[in-house]
Design a protein around this motif. Structure first.
Motif, PDB file in Angstrom:
ATOM      1  N   PHE A 151       5.659   3.002   3.152  1.00  0.00           N
ATOM      2  CA  PHE A 151       6.660   2.097   2.584  1.00  0.00           C
ATOM      3  C   PHE A 151       6.535   2.085   1.073  1.00  0.00           C
ATOM      4  O   PHE A 151       5.570   2.599   0.510  1.00  0.00           O
ATOM      5  N   SER A 152       7.527   1.490   0.426  1.00  0.00           N
ATOM      6  CA  SER A 152       7.532   1.339  -1.015  1.00  0.00           C
ATOM      7  C   SER A 152       8.175   0.008  -1.364  1.00  0.00           C
ATOM      8  O   SER A 152       9.111  -0.428  -0.695  1.00  0.00           O
ATOM      9  N   ALA A 153       7.686  -0.618  -2.408  1.00  0.00           N
ATOM     10  CA  ALA A 153       8.266  -1.877  -2.875  1.00  0.00           C
ATOM     11  C   ALA A 153       9.540  -1.643  -3.681  1.00  0.00           C
ATOM     12  O   ALA A 153      10.283  -2.578  -3.947  1.00  0.00           O
ATOM     13  N   MET A 154       9.792  -0.398  -4.075  1.00  0.00           N
ATOM     14  CA  MET A 154      10.971  -0.097  -4.878  1.00  0.00           C
ATOM     15  C   MET A 154      12.204  -0.042  -3.975  1.00  0.00           C
ATOM     16  O   MET A 154      12.199   0.670  -2.969  1.00  0.00           O
ATOM     17  N   PRO A 155      13.272  -0.746  -4.326  1.00  0.00           N
ATOM     18  CA  PRO A 155      14.439  -0.815  -3.442  1.00  0.00           C
ATOM     19  C   PRO A 155      15.192   0.509  -3.306  1.00  0.00           C
ATOM     20  O   PRO A 155      15.909   0.714  -2.337  1.00  0.00           O
ATOM     21  N   GLU A 163      -1.811  11.826   0.624  1.00  0.00           N
ATOM     22  CA  GLU A 163      -2.061  12.854  -0.388  1.00  0.00           C
ATOM     23  C   GLU A 163      -0.964  13.920  -0.378  1.00  0.00           C
ATOM     24  O   GLU A 163      -0.497  14.346  -1.436  1.00  0.00           O
ATOM     25  N   GLU A 164      -0.559  14.358   0.804  1.00  0.00           N
ATOM     26  CA  GLU A 164       0.470  15.395   0.897  1.00  0.00           C
ATOM     27  C   GLU A 164       1.834  14.875   0.445  1.00  0.00           C
ATOM     28  O   GLU A 164       2.576  15.576  -0.238  1.00  0.00           O
ATOM     29  N   PHE A 165       2.182  13.644   0.824  1.00  0.00           N
ATOM     30  CA  PHE A 165       3.459  13.074   0.402  1.00  0.00           C
ATOM     31  C   PHE A 165       3.469  12.889  -1.121  1.00  0.00           C
ATOM     32  O   PHE A 165       4.500  13.073  -1.767  1.00  0.00           O
ATOM     33  N   PHE A 219      10.597  12.987   0.427  1.00  0.00           N
ATOM     34  CA  PHE A 219       9.194  13.210   0.086  1.00  0.00           C
ATOM     35  C   PHE A 219       8.271  12.597   1.119  1.00  0.00           C
ATOM     36  O   PHE A 219       7.078  12.870   1.135  1.00  0.00           O
ATOM     37  N   ILE A 220       8.805  11.769   2.004  1.00  0.00           N
ATOM     38  CA  ILE A 220       8.048  11.158   3.103  1.00  0.00           C
ATOM     39  C   ILE A 220       8.824  11.407   4.383  1.00  0.00           C
ATOM     40  O   ILE A 220      10.044  11.283   4.402  1.00  0.00           O
ATOM     41  N   GLY A 268       7.581   7.240 -12.830  1.00  0.00           N
ATOM     42  CA  GLY A 268       6.476   7.372 -11.881  1.00  0.00           C
ATOM     43  C   GLY A 268       6.297   6.147 -11.012  1.00  0.00           C
ATOM     44  O   GLY A 268       5.396   6.103 -10.177  1.00  0.00           O
ATOM     45  N   ALA A 269       7.151   5.129 -11.180  1.00  0.00           N
ATOM     46  CA  ALA A 269       6.998   3.882 -10.431  1.00  0.00           C
ATOM     47  C   ALA A 269       7.182   4.086  -8.934  1.00  0.00           C
ATOM     48  O   ALA A 269       6.429   3.527  -8.129  1.00  0.00           O
ATOM     49  N   MET A 270       8.167   4.884  -8.540  1.00  0.00           N
ATOM     50  CA  MET A 270       8.406   5.102  -7.112  1.00  0.00           C
ATOM     51  C   MET A 270       7.231   5.847  -6.482  1.00  0.00           C
ATOM     52  O   MET A 270       6.784   5.504  -5.395  1.00  0.00           O
ATOM     53  N   ARG A 271       6.723   6.836  -7.181  1.00  0.00           N
ATOM     54  CA  ARG A 271       5.581   7.609  -6.684  1.00  0.00           C
ATOM     55  C   ARG A 271       4.360   6.708  -6.513  1.00  0.00           C
ATOM     56  O   ARG A 271       3.674   6.760  -5.499  1.00  0.00           O
ATOM     57  N   ARG A 272       4.098   5.865  -7.501  1.00  0.00           N
ATOM     58  CA  ARG A 272       2.940   4.967  -7.430  1.00  0.00           C
ATOM     59  C   ARG A 272       3.104   3.882  -6.377  1.00  0.00           C
ATOM     60  O   ARG A 272       2.130   3.416  -5.802  1.00  0.00           O
TER      61      ARG A 272
END
Length: 153
Positions: A73-77, A22-24, A121-122, A55-59
């Motif tokens: 982690f994120s699926a976005m490269p 939530e904070e990130f 942001f993380i 908003g893709a990176m955030r989601r």
């Protein structure tokens, strides 16, 4: 209520995942890593806010309990490049250009190097540690324990 150490650990890790997620996520709204503001864009684009054009990176940013901790982690490269900053390369497709004198010429495909400023942001920091201590303390209080007492055991 009896103390089940494995259940307590699982609850603490899951609560950490939820609270930190939530904070990130709120860091996107703050446009900074908690109170450290991001460097502004070089150019003002009409579409979207800083790091939130689609908003893709955030989601795509997710947290999971992994071993004795929580991993994000994120699926976005491109997520790690934005979060950590650094040098990247962008592919430029072959295209035609017209000179000021009207002559048409072809530009070959090539890579363009760019420097991305860090827009974290993380990650870990004083605010992250405060959230973690709060989660641990809240979970220990369910068993009428305090963090300092628990650490002495």
């Amino acid at each position: 209520m009896t103390l089940d150490a494995n259940k307590l650990k699982a609850d603490i890790l899951d609560d950490m995942r939820v609270d930190l997620s939530e904070e990130f996520d709120r860091n996107f709204e703050r446009k900074g890593f908690f109170s450290d503001k991001w460097k502004p864009r070089a150019h003002d684009y009409p579409r979207g806010s800083l790091l939130m054009v689609s908003g893709a990176m955030r989601r795509s940013t997710q947290g999971e309990v992994s071993g004795d901790g929580v991993r994000f982690f994120s699926a976005m490269p491109y997520t790690s490049l934005h979060n950590e900053g650094g040098t990247g390369y962008k592919m430029v497709k072959a295209h035609t250009r017209r000179s000021k004198k009207g002559k048409v010429y072809t530009v070959r495909a090539h890579q363009r190097k760019f420097n991305m400023p860090q827009r974290q942001f993380i990650g870990d920091g004083p605010e992250t540690q405060r959230i973690i201590r709060g989660v641990i303390d809240d979970n220990l209080q369910r068993f009428n324990l305090h963090l300092t007492d628990f650490l002495r055991q």
